[in-house]
Scaffold this active site. Structure first.
Site, mmCIF file in Angstrom:
data_model
loop_
_atom_site.group_PDB
_atom_site.id
_atom_site.type_symbol
_atom_site.label_atom_id
_atom_site.label_comp_id
_atom_site.label_asym_id
_atom_site.label_seq_id
_atom_site.Cartn_x
_atom_site.Cartn_y
_atom_site.Cartn_z
ATOM 1 C CE LYS A 37 -3.683 -2.389 3.189
ATOM 2 N NZ LYS A 37 -3.633 -2.565 4.630
ATOM 3 N N GLY A 38 2.314 1.119 0.234
ATOM 4 C CA GLY A 38 2.887 2.906 0.608
ATOM 5 C C GLY A 38 2.965 3.162 -0.113
ATOM 6 C CD GLU A 92 8.319 -0.121 -2.621
ATOM 7 O OE1 GLU A 92 7.375 0.169 -2.567
ATOM 8 O OE2 GLU A 92 9.388 -1.610 -1.901
ATOM 9 C CG ASP A 93 6.777 2.923 0.285
ATOM 10 O OD1 ASP A 93 7.833 1.913 -0.495
ATOM 11 O OD2 ASP A 93 6.340 2.374 1.066
ATOM 12 C CG ASP A 96 15.271 -0.965 4.651
ATOM 13 O OD1 ASP A 96 16.815 -0.268 5.107
ATOM 14 O OD2 ASP A 96 15.177 -1.673 5.577
ATOM 15 C CE LYS A 124 14.750 3.373 5.868
ATOM 16 N NZ LYS A 124 13.941 2.493 6.928
ATOM 17 C CG PHE A 145 10.812 2.227 10.583
ATOM 18 C CD1 PHE A 145 10.975 1.437 9.831
ATOM 19 C CD2 PHE A 145 9.318 3.248 10.406
ATOM 20 C CE1 PHE A 145 9.343 0.915 9.242
ATOM 21 C CE2 PHE A 145 8.078 2.371 10.210
ATOM 22 C CZ PHE A 145 8.290 1.855 9.288
ATOM 23 C CB VAL A 146 10.658 7.886 7.138
ATOM 24 C CG1 VAL A 146 11.797 8.052 7.565
ATOM 25 C CG2 VAL A 146 10.487 6.662 6.088
ATOM 26 C CG ASP A 152 1.996 1.301 7.102
ATOM 27 O OD1 ASP A 152 3.579 0.829 6.586
ATOM 28 O OD2 ASP A 152 1.941 -0.356 7.757
ATOM 29 N NE ARG A 158 -1.088 1.597 4.831
ATOM 30 C CZ ARG A 158 0.022 1.201 4.611
ATOM 31 N NH1 ARG A 158 1.121 1.943 3.982
ATOM 32 N NH2 ARG A 158 0.708 0.630 4.939
HETATM 33 P P1 IMP Z 1 13.103 -3.878 1.541
HETATM 34 O O1 IMP Z 1 12.968 -5.247 1.196
HETATM 35 O O2 IMP Z 1 13.906 -3.660 2.918
HETATM 36 O O3 IMP Z 1 13.864 -3.294 0.806
HETATM 37 O O4 IMP Z 1 11.921 -3.080 2.767
HETATM 38 C C1 IMP Z 1 11.102 -2.163 1.442
HETATM 39 C C2 IMP Z 1 9.765 -1.497 1.850
HETATM 40 O O5 IMP Z 1 9.984 -2.086 3.710
HETATM 41 C C3 IMP Z 1 9.090 -0.701 1.768
HETATM 42 O O6 IMP Z 1 8.726 -1.532 0.363
HETATM 43 C C4 IMP Z 1 8.264 -0.336 2.846
HETATM 44 O O7 IMP Z 1 6.784 -0.420 2.559
HETATM 45 C C5 IMP Z 1 9.129 -0.971 3.980
HETATM 46 N N1 IMP Z 1 9.793 -0.369 4.222
HETATM 47 C C6 IMP Z 1 11.210 0.034 4.643
HETATM 48 N N2 IMP Z 1 11.614 0.645 5.298
HETATM 49 C C7 IMP Z 1 10.310 1.947 5.680
HETATM 50 C C8 IMP Z 1 10.605 2.274 6.826
HETATM 51 O O8 IMP Z 1 11.647 3.412 6.759
HETATM 52 N N3 IMP Z 1 9.190 3.435 6.675
HETATM 53 C C9 IMP Z 1 7.939 2.466 6.036
HETATM 54 N N4 IMP Z 1 8.483 1.875 5.290
HETATM 55 C C10 IMP Z 1 9.540 0.526 5.348
HETATM 56 MG MG MG Z 2 6.332 -0.531 -0.259
#
Ligand code: IMP
Ligand code: MG
Length: 172
Positions: A37-38, A92-93, A96, A124, A145-146, A152, A158
């Protein structure tokens, strides 16, 4: 809540991204694949900043694990769009560790798109474990964490029009 990127900063940057994407995809009718949803707030603003023809699709991604730490295990549900031969731009939002994006990328490549690129609002880079490329990004974010602008914390925040860092009292 500590404000990291104001609504004005987000608006300005999203317009710039839209302009760049419109130039790069001027004649190719790309399909923006929004990860739910992000990314929904980002998509809603970005698509209105892209005046060239394009379509949108939504992909529901669920991550397992704790509420603020990415586990790298993701699940895709109910995606029935035909991406064969299409120019795909994943929206993508925040990236990470990159695990989610790495998984999604492989899944979408399996549908034989003509091209596949990624547009993330926030990057990030310090948390990255998967070497997945981000072709367009809005801002670099610190390794905290943001929330807000679609993102969210346990489904909260959100709706915030800015991106912020929640403080301990915000969880009460
Ligand atoms: P990754 O797989 O570690 O890159 O994480 C990506 C997903 O985790 C993103 O699509 C977000 O939905 C969630 N996410 C990662 N970091 C944050 C954050 O700081 N705030 C909110 N959601 C996050
Ligand atoms: Mg996401």
């Amino acid at each position: 809540m500590q404000v990291l990127f104001t609504a004005e900063q987000l608006k300005k940057r999203v317009l710039e991204l839209g302009k760049q994407i419109s130039q790069d995809y001027a004649t190719t009718n790309p399909v923006l694949v929004c990860l739910l949803k992000g990314s929904v707030v980002f998509l809603a603003d970005l698509m209105r900043a892209i005046p060239v023809p394009h379509t949108v699709e939504f992909l529901r991604v669920s991550s397992y694990g704790s509420k603020t730490v990415s586990s790298g295990r993701v699940e895709i549900t109910d995606f029935d769009a035909d991406l064969t031969g299409r120019h795909v731009l994943v929206i993508e939002d925040i990236v990470d560790t990159g695990s989610t994006l790495g998984y999604i990328r492989e899944y979408l490549l399996g549908q034989k798109p003509a091209s596949l690129r990624v547009c993330a609002l926030l990057d990030k880079p310090t948390a990255r474990v998967s070497g997945v490329a981000i072709d367009y990004f809005g801002f670099t974010a610190p390794d905290v964490f943001v929330v807000g602008y679609g993102m969210d914390w346990d489904e909260r925040f959100r709706h915030l029009p800015y991106v912020g860092i929640p403080e301990s009292q915000d969880s009460a």
